[in-house]
Write a protein that holds these residues in place. Sequence first.
Motif, PDB file in Angstrom:
ATOM      1  N   PRO A 320       0.801  -1.215   0.000  1.00  0.00           N
ATOM      2  CA  PRO A 320       0.000   0.000   0.000  1.00  0.00           C
ATOM      3  C   PRO A 320       0.842   1.277   0.000  1.00  0.00           C
ATOM      4  O   PRO A 320       2.043   1.172   0.220  1.00  0.00           O
ATOM      5  CB  PRO A 320      -0.781  -0.145   1.309  1.00  0.00           C
ATOM      6  CG  PRO A 320       0.080  -0.987   2.199  1.00  0.00           C
ATOM      7  CD  PRO A 320       0.797  -1.926   1.288  1.00  0.00           C
ATOM      8  N   PRO A 321       0.178   2.443  -0.233  1.00  0.00           N
ATOM      9  CA  PRO A 321      -1.263   2.625  -0.402  1.00  0.00           C
ATOM     10  C   PRO A 321      -1.724   2.125  -1.769  1.00  0.00           C
ATOM     11  O   PRO A 321      -0.991   2.230  -2.764  1.00  0.00           O
ATOM     12  CB  PRO A 321      -1.457   4.131  -0.271  1.00  0.00           C
ATOM     13  CG  PRO A 321      -0.161   4.699  -0.776  1.00  0.00           C
ATOM     14  CD  PRO A 321       0.892   3.739  -0.306  1.00  0.00           C
ATOM     15  N   TYR A 322      -2.927   1.602  -1.803  1.00  0.00           N
ATOM     16  CA  TYR A 322      -3.516   1.124  -3.041  1.00  0.00           C
ATOM     17  C   TYR A 322      -4.182   2.280  -3.782  1.00  0.00           C
ATOM     18  O   TYR A 322      -4.569   3.291  -3.168  1.00  0.00           O
ATOM     19  CB  TYR A 322      -4.531   0.019  -2.739  1.00  0.00           C
ATOM     20  CG  TYR A 322      -3.891  -1.247  -2.223  1.00  0.00           C
ATOM     21  CD1 TYR A 322      -3.426  -2.215  -3.103  1.00  0.00           C
ATOM     22  CD2 TYR A 322      -3.724  -1.460  -0.856  1.00  0.00           C
ATOM     23  CE1 TYR A 322      -2.817  -3.378  -2.639  1.00  0.00           C
ATOM     24  CE2 TYR A 322      -3.114  -2.616  -0.378  1.00  0.00           C
ATOM     25  CZ  TYR A 322      -2.662  -3.566  -1.282  1.00  0.00           C
ATOM     26  OH  TYR A 322      -2.050  -4.709  -0.813  1.00  0.00           O
ATOM     27  N   PRO A 323      -4.328   2.138  -5.106  1.00  0.00           N
ATOM     28  CA  PRO A 323      -4.971   3.215  -5.869  1.00  0.00           C
ATOM     29  C   PRO A 323      -6.355   3.579  -5.351  1.00  0.00           C
ATOM     30  O   PRO A 323      -6.782   4.732  -5.485  1.00  0.00           O
ATOM     31  CB  PRO A 323      -5.046   2.633  -7.283  1.00  0.00           C
ATOM     32  CG  PRO A 323      -3.894   1.681  -7.361  1.00  0.00           C
ATOM     33  CD  PRO A 323      -3.819   1.072  -5.990  1.00  0.00           C
ATOM     34  N   ALA A 324      -7.068   2.626  -4.761  1.00  0.00           N
ATOM     35  CA  ALA A 324      -8.400   2.917  -4.234  1.00  0.00           C
ATOM     36  C   ALA A 324      -8.360   3.971  -3.134  1.00  0.00           C
ATOM     37  O   ALA A 324      -9.344   4.667  -2.883  1.00  0.00           O
ATOM     38  CB  ALA A 324      -9.049   1.640  -3.695  1.00  0.00           C
ATOM     39  N   VAL A 325      -7.198   4.107  -2.488  1.00  0.00           N
ATOM     40  CA  VAL A 325      -7.031   5.094  -1.419  1.00  0.00           C
ATOM     41  C   VAL A 325      -6.251   6.303  -1.924  1.00  0.00           C
ATOM     42  O   VAL A 325      -6.629   7.456  -1.686  1.00  0.00           O
ATOM     43  CB  VAL A 325      -6.324   4.461  -0.208  1.00  0.00           C
ATOM     44  CG1 VAL A 325      -6.067   5.509   0.879  1.00  0.00           C
ATOM     45  CG2 VAL A 325      -7.141   3.304   0.342  1.00  0.00           C
ATOM     46  N   ARG A 326      -5.162   6.053  -2.625  1.00  0.00           N
ATOM     47  CA  ARG A 326      -4.352   7.144  -3.179  1.00  0.00           C
ATOM     48  C   ARG A 326      -3.870   6.728  -4.564  1.00  0.00           C
ATOM     49  O   ARG A 326      -2.937   5.955  -4.707  1.00  0.00           O
ATOM     50  CB  ARG A 326      -3.156   7.462  -2.277  1.00  0.00           C
ATOM     51  CG  ARG A 326      -2.473   8.788  -2.653  1.00  0.00           C
ATOM     52  CD  ARG A 326      -1.411   9.160  -1.636  1.00  0.00           C
ATOM     53  NE  ARG A 326      -0.199   8.362  -1.797  1.00  0.00           N
ATOM     54  CZ  ARG A 326       0.730   8.232  -0.862  1.00  0.00           C
ATOM     55  NH1 ARG A 326       0.555   8.803   0.326  1.00  0.00           N
ATOM     56  NH2 ARG A 326       1.813   7.509  -1.074  1.00  0.00           N
ATOM     57  N   GLY A 327      -4.548   7.225  -5.564  1.00  0.00           N
ATOM     58  CA  GLY A 327      -4.271   6.825  -6.935  1.00  0.00           C
ATOM     59  C   GLY A 327      -3.827   7.969  -7.810  1.00  0.00           C
ATOM     60  O   GLY A 327      -2.827   8.638  -7.520  1.00  0.00           O
ATOM     61  N   LEU A 328      -4.562   8.234  -8.874  1.00  0.00           N
ATOM     62  CA  LEU A 328      -4.187   9.264  -9.836  1.00  0.00           C
ATOM     63  C   LEU A 328      -4.148  10.634  -9.166  1.00  0.00           C
ATOM     64  O   LEU A 328      -5.115  11.049  -8.520  1.00  0.00           O
ATOM     65  CB  LEU A 328      -5.192   9.265 -10.991  1.00  0.00           C
ATOM     66  CG  LEU A 328      -4.844  10.122 -12.211  1.00  0.00           C
ATOM     67  CD1 LEU A 328      -3.591   9.613 -12.901  1.00  0.00           C
ATOM     68  CD2 LEU A 328      -6.009  10.154 -13.197  1.00  0.00           C
ATOM     69  N   HIS A 329      -3.023  11.312  -9.310  1.00  0.00           N
ATOM     70  CA  HIS A 329      -2.821  12.631  -8.703  1.00  0.00           C
ATOM     71  C   HIS A 329      -3.093  12.614  -7.203  1.00  0.00           C
ATOM     72  O   HIS A 329      -3.532  13.614  -6.617  1.00  0.00           O
ATOM     73  CB  HIS A 329      -3.702  13.684  -9.388  1.00  0.00           C
ATOM     74  CG  HIS A 329      -3.498  13.775 -10.862  1.00  0.00           C
ATOM     75  ND1 HIS A 329      -2.262  14.032 -11.431  1.00  0.00           N
ATOM     76  CD2 HIS A 329      -4.382  13.632 -11.896  1.00  0.00           C
ATOM     77  CE1 HIS A 329      -2.387  14.051 -12.752  1.00  0.00           C
ATOM     78  NE2 HIS A 329      -3.646  13.804 -13.063  1.00  0.00           N
ATOM     79  N   GLY A 330      -2.863  11.459  -6.572  1.00  0.00           N
ATOM     80  CA  GLY A 330      -3.026  11.331  -5.134  1.00  0.00           C
ATOM     81  C   GLY A 330      -4.461  11.189  -4.670  1.00  0.00           C
ATOM     82  O   GLY A 330      -4.716  11.181  -3.464  1.00  0.00           O
ATOM     83  N   LYS A 331      -5.406  11.065  -5.594  1.00  0.00           N
ATOM     84  CA  LYS A 331      -6.820  10.981  -5.242  1.00  0.00           C
ATOM     85  C   LYS A 331      -7.307   9.537  -5.320  1.00  0.00           C
ATOM     86  O   LYS A 331      -6.768   8.732  -6.089  1.00  0.00           O
ATOM     87  CB  LYS A 331      -7.648  11.865  -6.176  1.00  0.00           C
ATOM     88  CG  LYS A 331      -7.244  13.336  -6.146  1.00  0.00           C
ATOM     89  CD  LYS A 331      -8.075  14.149  -7.131  1.00  0.00           C
ATOM     90  CE  LYS A 331      -7.649  15.606  -7.124  1.00  0.00           C
ATOM     91  NZ  LYS A 331      -8.456  16.425  -8.069  1.00  0.00           N
ATOM     92  N   PRO A 332      -8.345   9.190  -4.566  1.00  0.00           N
ATOM     93  CA  PRO A 332      -8.904   7.829  -4.651  1.00  0.00           C
ATOM     94  C   PRO A 332      -9.303   7.498  -6.093  1.00  0.00           C
ATOM     95  O   PRO A 332      -9.963   8.305  -6.759  1.00  0.00           O
ATOM     96  CB  PRO A 332     -10.128   7.899  -3.744  1.00  0.00           C
ATOM     97  CG  PRO A 332      -9.818   8.986  -2.767  1.00  0.00           C
ATOM     98  CD  PRO A 332      -9.038  10.012  -3.558  1.00  0.00           C
TER      99      PRO A 332
END
Length: 566
Positions: A320-332
């Motif tokens: 982690p963090p997984y994209p579901a929590v912190r993904g594109l541009h740091g957003k879920p």
Amino acid sequence: MTSDAPATGARPARGATRRRTHGLSPLAGVRASVLVCEASGCRSLNSEQIVDALADRFTADGVTDVEVKRVGCLGLGMCARGPLAQVPQTGAYFEGLKPDALNHVVDAVAQIPPGTPHTDITAPTAVLQMKVAMEHSGLVDPENIDDYLRLGGYQALRKAVHELTPSAVIAEIVASGLRGRGGGGFPTGLKWTTVAKSSGPEGKYVICNADEGDPGAFMDRTLLESDPHRILEGMALAAYAVGATEGYIYCRAEYPLAVKRLRQAIRQAERHGILGKNIFDTRFTFEVDVRLGAGAFVCGEETALLYSIQGGRGMPRPRPPYPAVRGLHGKPTLINNVETFAAIAPIINRGGAWYASIGAAKSKGTKVFALAGRVVHTGIIEVPMGTTLREVVYDIGGGIPGGRPFKAVQTGGPSGGCIPADYLDMPLDYESLAEKGSIMGSGGMIVMDDTACMVDVAKFFMEFCVEESCGKCVPCRVGTTHMHALLSKMTEGLATPDDLAALEKLAGMVKATSLCGLGQTAPNPVFSTLRYFRDEYLAHIEDQHCPAGVCPMPVKDGSHEEVSRA
């Protein structure tokens, strides 16, 4: 929102007006339809010429109540036999069409009386198939939103934004038991729930992973080319459920037809108020764009895909963090693949319980496969989860050409494994495949007969992994290279028992210590071939002999014998 005009971008046939309709409810005055495949497989065999030639022929004969229409893939599992066409009023299908030899099609249509209801297609490969993700493929013109709307397209989205809360949409996905069709089989509802609950910088994203790269796999490409609006509707439903306002389709640039039709579909949906701001006159906003990948296999991994969309080099990062929590541009960020999104609209329309009633105990619904290799019928198919391997290879695929014996099937691409003939009656579901040392993957299925050398097969997939490794972590970058070198020694008859021991040890190390899924699964073809075909490895090492006659072995003068592939 219906129209009799030719679809945007369509070439009107010379001297003819092509009547427009869809495959289930023809426009008034249309007695019969001829639906011609214009997905990439058939287009490579000049199916566009078939559409024009048929339209010209009917016009020349004074026939005005027959429509000739381009559609996407018919989903018959006969892609190599194109151009293909079907007549929905009779279920008749036609293969290997030529522009100057269409009398049999014209004659068949001439015999259809007015008012003939549609029936199931009569192709032998249609047995056991069930269309969910490909429900509209081969029926709708992929370049005309009106076709999709006539078949009830975007009704699931309309229902969701007007009648359901976001949590109710997620509840249906959870109840359906749908698992991600991109390879890992992670529960889709659980992923959606995580993104919906995630907080952080303002805004969330929905991304469609269309970076299909397995050798022999073309499921996602076919779905995008055949029914792009189905994917967009699935993405919009996901965005509504998790609270996202922006989305991207990450598609490899090697799929120009899919990219063209996706972009066209987005423009059409925006003009109809189905994408963009205030969708269906509500406060829901969702905007979608297409991003092109350069063909790096590693970008199918979620974090590498995100880096690529942001303009960086596609390389994975630890999770982690997984994209579901912190993904594109740091957003879920919610990431699902093409086939997963294709299943969303029918689940919302018919209910999660309906979808859960299809398939196996822990693998619900249907699965799209690209059936390839040494099998009579090759192409795209869709079957319920739990269908046996024998049913796919023999009942749908028509068996092995020339009656040769079945040897193995590779599932899951370079990340999967080879399953021998002993397990032909195993069900195709996530658990059964994992138990036998393979994976579902995105749906590639390569059939092999007794002319295949399993050591050479392992070498082929290892070479692919070497070429596609991003090089970020040492176990994958160096380990796969050394594994390929050891396999090369074996196929050249130069290996020793110590090399076999080193290969097994190295494979375990690469699997255990690589950073991302590419390296972690790269040894799978080696593990599975050693598990089921160790005798072939020993023959190459101890006897300097290739049982399949594929690999060049040393002869007495120190040179290598010449071999020819059957």
